[in-house]
Structures are given as structure tokens and as C-alpha cells.
Design an enzyme around this catalytic site. Structure first.
Site, PDB file in Angstrom:
ATOM      1  N   PHE A 155       0.854  -1.184   0.000  1.00  0.00           N
ATOM      2  CA  PHE A 155       0.000   0.000   0.000  1.00  0.00           C
ATOM      3  C   PHE A 155       0.892   1.237   0.000  1.00  0.00           C
ATOM      4  O   PHE A 155       0.844   2.062   0.920  1.00  0.00           O
ATOM      5  CB  PHE A 155      -0.929   0.003   1.214  1.00  0.00           C
ATOM      6  CG  PHE A 155      -1.903  -1.137   1.234  1.00  0.00           C
ATOM      7  CD1 PHE A 155      -3.089  -1.075   0.529  1.00  0.00           C
ATOM      8  CD2 PHE A 155      -1.620  -2.294   1.945  1.00  0.00           C
ATOM      9  CE1 PHE A 155      -3.992  -2.137   0.539  1.00  0.00           C
ATOM     10  CE2 PHE A 155      -2.509  -3.358   1.971  1.00  0.00           C
ATOM     11  CZ  PHE A 155      -3.700  -3.280   1.265  1.00  0.00           C
ATOM     12  N   LYS A 157       2.434   4.782  -1.579  1.00  0.00           N
ATOM     13  CA  LYS A 157       2.149   5.936  -2.426  1.00  0.00           C
ATOM     14  C   LYS A 157       3.455   6.396  -3.048  1.00  0.00           C
ATOM     15  O   LYS A 157       4.432   6.649  -2.330  1.00  0.00           O
ATOM     16  CB  LYS A 157       1.541   7.082  -1.611  1.00  0.00           C
ATOM     17  CG  LYS A 157       0.236   6.751  -0.931  1.00  0.00           C
ATOM     18  CD  LYS A 157      -0.352   7.973  -0.242  1.00  0.00           C
ATOM     19  CE  LYS A 157       0.496   8.466   0.911  1.00  0.00           C
ATOM     20  NZ  LYS A 157       0.510   7.556   2.063  1.00  0.00           N
ATOM     21  N   GLU A 158       3.488   6.497  -4.364  1.00  0.00           N
ATOM     22  CA  GLU A 158       4.684   7.034  -4.997  1.00  0.00           C
ATOM     23  C   GLU A 158       4.913   8.456  -4.489  1.00  0.00           C
ATOM     24  O   GLU A 158       3.995   9.247  -4.386  1.00  0.00           O
ATOM     25  CB  GLU A 158       4.542   7.032  -6.518  1.00  0.00           C
ATOM     26  CG  GLU A 158       4.534   5.640  -7.102  1.00  0.00           C
ATOM     27  CD  GLU A 158       4.712   5.643  -8.614  1.00  0.00           C
ATOM     28  OE1 GLU A 158       5.556   6.419  -9.109  1.00  0.00           O
ATOM     29  OE2 GLU A 158       4.012   4.876  -9.282  1.00  0.00           O
ATOM     30  N   ASN A 214      -7.453   0.591  -3.747  1.00  0.00           N
ATOM     31  CA  ASN A 214      -7.117   1.476  -4.859  1.00  0.00           C
ATOM     32  C   ASN A 214      -8.347   1.910  -5.638  1.00  0.00           C
ATOM     33  O   ASN A 214      -8.441   3.054  -6.091  1.00  0.00           O
ATOM     34  CB  ASN A 214      -6.110   0.799  -5.786  1.00  0.00           C
ATOM     35  CG  ASN A 214      -4.687   0.933  -5.276  1.00  0.00           C
ATOM     36  OD1 ASN A 214      -4.428   1.620  -4.293  1.00  0.00           O
ATOM     37  ND2 ASN A 214      -3.755   0.275  -5.937  1.00  0.00           N
ATOM     38  N   CYS A 266      -0.828   2.294 -10.678  1.00  0.00           N
ATOM     39  CA  CYS A 266      -1.761   1.515  -9.852  1.00  0.00           C
ATOM     40  C   CYS A 266      -3.230   1.734 -10.199  1.00  0.00           C
ATOM     41  O   CYS A 266      -3.925   0.796 -10.588  1.00  0.00           O
ATOM     42  CB  CYS A 266      -1.527   1.838  -8.374  1.00  0.00           C
ATOM     43  SG  CYS A 266       0.091   1.317  -7.758  1.00  0.00           S
ATOM     44  N   LYS A 327       2.076  12.590 -10.919  1.00  0.00           N
ATOM     45  CA  LYS A 327       1.863  13.236  -9.627  1.00  0.00           C
ATOM     46  C   LYS A 327       3.205  13.790  -9.161  1.00  0.00           C
ATOM     47  O   LYS A 327       4.254  13.447  -9.716  1.00  0.00           O
ATOM     48  CB  LYS A 327       1.299  12.242  -8.596  1.00  0.00           C
ATOM     49  CG  LYS A 327       2.237  11.086  -8.274  1.00  0.00           C
ATOM     50  CD  LYS A 327       1.662  10.159  -7.212  1.00  0.00           C
ATOM     51  CE  LYS A 327       1.744  10.771  -5.831  1.00  0.00           C
ATOM     52  NZ  LYS A 327       1.380   9.802  -4.776  1.00  0.00           N
TER      53      LYS A 327
END
Length: 445
Positions: A155, A157-158, A214, A266, A327
Site C-alpha cells: 500500500f 504511495k509514490e 485502490n 496503480c 503526480k
């Protein structure tokens, strides 16, 4: 503990580095010899804040190793992580060939008990397939070696993956084995010093949990983008709406920002994969299909507005683009809105002058050298000779620009803000036309 991680991509490398930083003895295995050699020389294949120093420190201190020798990796540890890619097929299904290939490799070389951990994002039922694959190879070898298959989805987050791995909200473990539970508790003990973050469940529930998480986040984004379109037709401001609904603790402020669509490795892939899973059991996942459809449409919004602003004639126009990655805090351009926008602009004869703090090299890799794309070194230089400014990624470097400089540099004083970074009235006081997402003003809703 000794751990082996197959795959030095985004998930595998971060997980391996953090486990080594906890004090475990970790070996990474990958078939890409160039990546392995680069890692040994301190060259990290992805941009992720904080990752380089952790990899270098733990490699230097001998807790983190890299090899292309699969047999060495299998011998190294009882716990074997599978963290290879699961790219989508043409129909949206997750391609498991790399996962199953690693399972076969482990089974081919194992001589002692193994706990095989599915870390890759995989559809429900994959653990059963991995278990079957391992059992078949062992049967062919004429061996009966104890082994377990566990679901332990990531789980991350980039842009915040290292912290997410070190201080996870939860650690999902799908297994029915008490022995495996004890081993996984020991492995993740450093994460549980403040409170127990481990949640044990059956394997299939663990596999579905990853996709459900997601898809829920993607749904929130598409919902707000849907409302943003209504706001434009009705003369409302989506930012006011966001603050109004976010104050409800049942909704909250996370993932309710309207924008020009989600991307990355993702959300698009996982929504498609869960839709495919639903189709395979003859279930019509209407909500998930709508989430994907709304996002696809939202990625076209910026181009549509730019085209309308210039009355459909973009030939010879130059568009300044701030932000290329999907992002902030990453160089990842997979499914990025910037790609949809640039490709649409090029089709209409426009040129792009672009700046991104991290994704310029990746952009060059994807598109190569072309006359209608110029990558520049600063956000200010992107404005030179441009007819309009477009914001695609909400990097902090773009949050507080000099609007007077923007107006004085652009050929036409207009900003298309795909991330709603700016206050419309403030921008317009500086003599610039401003078009955000759902801000009550649009070239055409």
C-alpha cells in the site's frame, strides 16, 4: 531474518531497502543485469524521496545485496517475496506470467522450507495459482518440500513510499497458517513497536483488499471530477464544494481534489483488473466501469478547453507545460495526463515547451527527440515564446509563481490549471485569464 526479494522495481526495491534498514539480511534478485549492476554502483532506477540513501547505506553495510543468480536468491532465505510487475493485458486483466515464472524459479531451486510472499498486486485467486505452480514443479522434481504461499499486498504511495513502508497504516497478511503468522510477525516487528498494525485474514480477502483500496481512492477522484463538471454548468466553485463536504468526518479531505485525471502504475491498472475479474464471474461492475470512463474523459478536458480557447486552430501555437509526471515527487509518467495532452496538441500542429523537476529524462526516453517538444531547465524558461500556460502536475515549485512575470512573458495571457493550484480572482487581478477545473468558469463546460 533472511529475506529474498524477486524484482527490483518500485515495490520490490523499496520493500527490500526498508527491510534491510530494519536489520534484516536481504538479497534482491532480478533478470535485468544492467539494473543490478547499477544498483551495486549506487544508481537507483527510480526517483523516490529518501530511497537512494537507504539503499546506499544498507548495501554498504552488507545488509542489502543484489544478484541475477536466482538459485543464490532461493538458497539465501526461507522468506521469498515476489515483487515483479503485473502489467495489464489488452482486455485489462493483470498479466501473471512474471509472477508465475518466479514461482517456478523458486520451486526449481528450493531445497528447504519456503514461505512465498505475493507482494505484487495480483487478482483474487493468484495465491492458489502460485501454490499450484510450485507444487507442480516440485512434483516434477520428485520432491516433497514444505512450502506456503502468503498474500501480503503493498500500500505504497509514490512520492511517500519509503515512509509508507517504514510506518504503514496496516500490514495485511493473507494466510491460514499459524507458523506463517509467527514468521511474518517477526519480520514486521519493527513496524509494530507503537501499536499492532498487522491484520490477518484469508488469502482471497487479502488479495481483494488491495484492489478494493485502490478502486475506492480512484472512485473518490472520479466522483469529484464528475461534480466538477456539474459545478461548471451550474456556476459553482468545486473548491468551495470540496471544503464543504470534506468537513464531514464521514467523507474527509483526502482524495477529493478535482483535477485533470488520475494516472500512475496503480489506479488505472487496478480498476481495469477488478473490472476484468468481475466480468470473469459474469458480474457487471457498473460503478467501477464508470470510474474508469470518467477518468478517461477527464484527461481530455485540458485539451478540449485549450482548443476552444484558440477557436480550434492550434497550428503553430506553442503551449508551456508545467508538470509531466502523473503526480508530484516521482518521475513516473505511466498513464500521466500530460501524455494525453501533449499527444493531442501535437496532432493539431502545436508545439510543447515543458518543465518538470524530475520527469524530463523519462519524457525524453518515451518520446525521443522531436521538433514539437522542447524540454527546458526552469519553469520560467518554459514560458518563453508560449501562447498559453498549462498546469498538469501539482509540484510545490508551481504553487506560488510570479503572475506578473507569466503575463509579461506569454504571448496570450491565459492559464489552464489542471490541478486548481491558484485562486481565480487573484490570477485575474494580474490580468490573466484563468481556467481551472470546476471553478465556475469554463471556455465551454
Amino acid at each position: 531474518m533472511k529475506v529474498t526479494v524477486f524484482g527490483v522495481g518500485y515495490v520490490g526495491l523499496v520493500q527490500a531497502a526498508v527491510l534491510a534498514d530494519f536489520g534484516h539480511d536481504v538479497v534482491c534478485v532480478d533478470v535485468d543485469s544492467d539494473k543490478i549492476n547499477d544498483l551495486k554502483n549506487g544508481i537507483i532506477p527510480i526517483y523516490e524521496p529518501g530511497l537512494t540513501s537507504i539503499v546506499e547505506r544498507n548495501y554498504g553495510e552488507g545488509r542489502l545485496g543484489f544478484t541475477t543468480d536466482a538459485a543464490e536468491g532461493v538458497r539465501h532465505a526461507e522468506i521469498q517475496f515476489i515483487a515483479v510487475g503485473t502489467p495489464p493485458d489488452e482486455d485489462g486483466a493483470a498479466d501473471l506470467k512474471y509472477v508465475l515464472a518466479v514461482a517456478s524459479t523458486i520451486a526449481t531451486h528450493m531445497t528447504s522450507k519456503k514461505i512465498i510472499v505475493d507482494k505484487s498486486t495480483v487478482p483474487v485467486g493468484t495465491a492458489d495459482k502460485v501454490l499450484s505452480q510450485v507444487s507442480e514443479v516440485l512434483a516434477t522434481r520428485g520432491e516433497a518440500i514444505e512450502h506456503y504461499v502468503v498474500s501480503n499486498p503493498e500500500f505504497l504511495k509514490e512520492g511517500a513510499a519509503v515512509n509508507d513502508c517504514m510506518r504503514p497504516d496496516r500490514i495485511i497478511i493473507g494466510t491460514a497458517s499459524e507458523y506463517v503468522k509467527a514468521q511474518m510477525r517477526e519480520l514486521y516487528a519493527p513496524c509494530n513497536r507503537n501499536h499492532d498494525r498487522m491484520i490477518f485474514m484469508d488469502v482471497r480477502s487479502a488479495e481483494l483488499t488491495k484492489y478494493a483500496a485502490n478502486c475506492m481512492l480512484a472512485t473518490k477522484i472520479s466522483f469529484m471530477n464528475e461534480i466538477s463538471r456539474l459545478a461548471e454548468y451550474l456556476g459553482a466553485d468545486i473548491e468551495n464544494v470540496r471544503r464543504g463536504i470534506g468537513s464531514d468526518e464521514r467523507i474527509g479531505y483526502h482524495f477529493i481534489y478535482a483535477g485533470c485525471g488520475y494516472g500512475g502504475s496503480c489506479f488505472p491498472k487496478d480498476v481495469q483488473a477488478l473490472v476484468h475479474t468481475a466480468n470473469s464471474i459474469n458480474y457487471d461492475a457498473q460503478l467501477l466501469k464508470s470510474v474508469e470512463a470518467v477518468n478517461y474523459r477527464q484527461k481530455e478536458v485540458l485539451f478540449d478547453r485549450i482548443s476552444r480557447y484558440f477557436a480550434g486552430d492550434l497550428s503553430g501555437k506553442t503551449i508551456a507545460l508545467w508538470g509531466l509526471s502523473f503526480k508530484p515527487k516521482t518521475d513516473d509518467m505511466r498513464e500521466a495526463t500530460s501524455r494525453v495532452l501533449m499527444e493531442s496538441l501535437w496532432e493539431q500542429g502545436a508545439k510543447v515547451r515543458a518543465y518538470d523537476p524530475e520527469a524530463m529524462e523519462e519524457t525524453q526516453r518515451i518520446y525521443g527527440c522531436r521538433e514539437d517538444l522542447e524540454l527546458v531547465g526552469t519553469k520560467e524558461s518554459a514560458l518563453q515564446g508560449a501562447d498559453a500556460l498549462v498546469i498538469c502536475t501539482e509540484w510545490k515549485a508551481f504553487w506560488a509563481p510570479d503572475f506578473d512575470q507569466i503575463k509579461g512573458t506569454l504571448r496570450q495571457p491565459v492559464i489552464f490549471d489542471g490541478r486548481n493550484l491558484y485562486d481565480p480572482q487573484q490570477v485575474e487581478r494580474h490580468g490573466l485569464a484563468y481556467y481551472g477545473i470546476g471553478r465556475g468558469r469554463s471556455v465551454s463546460a
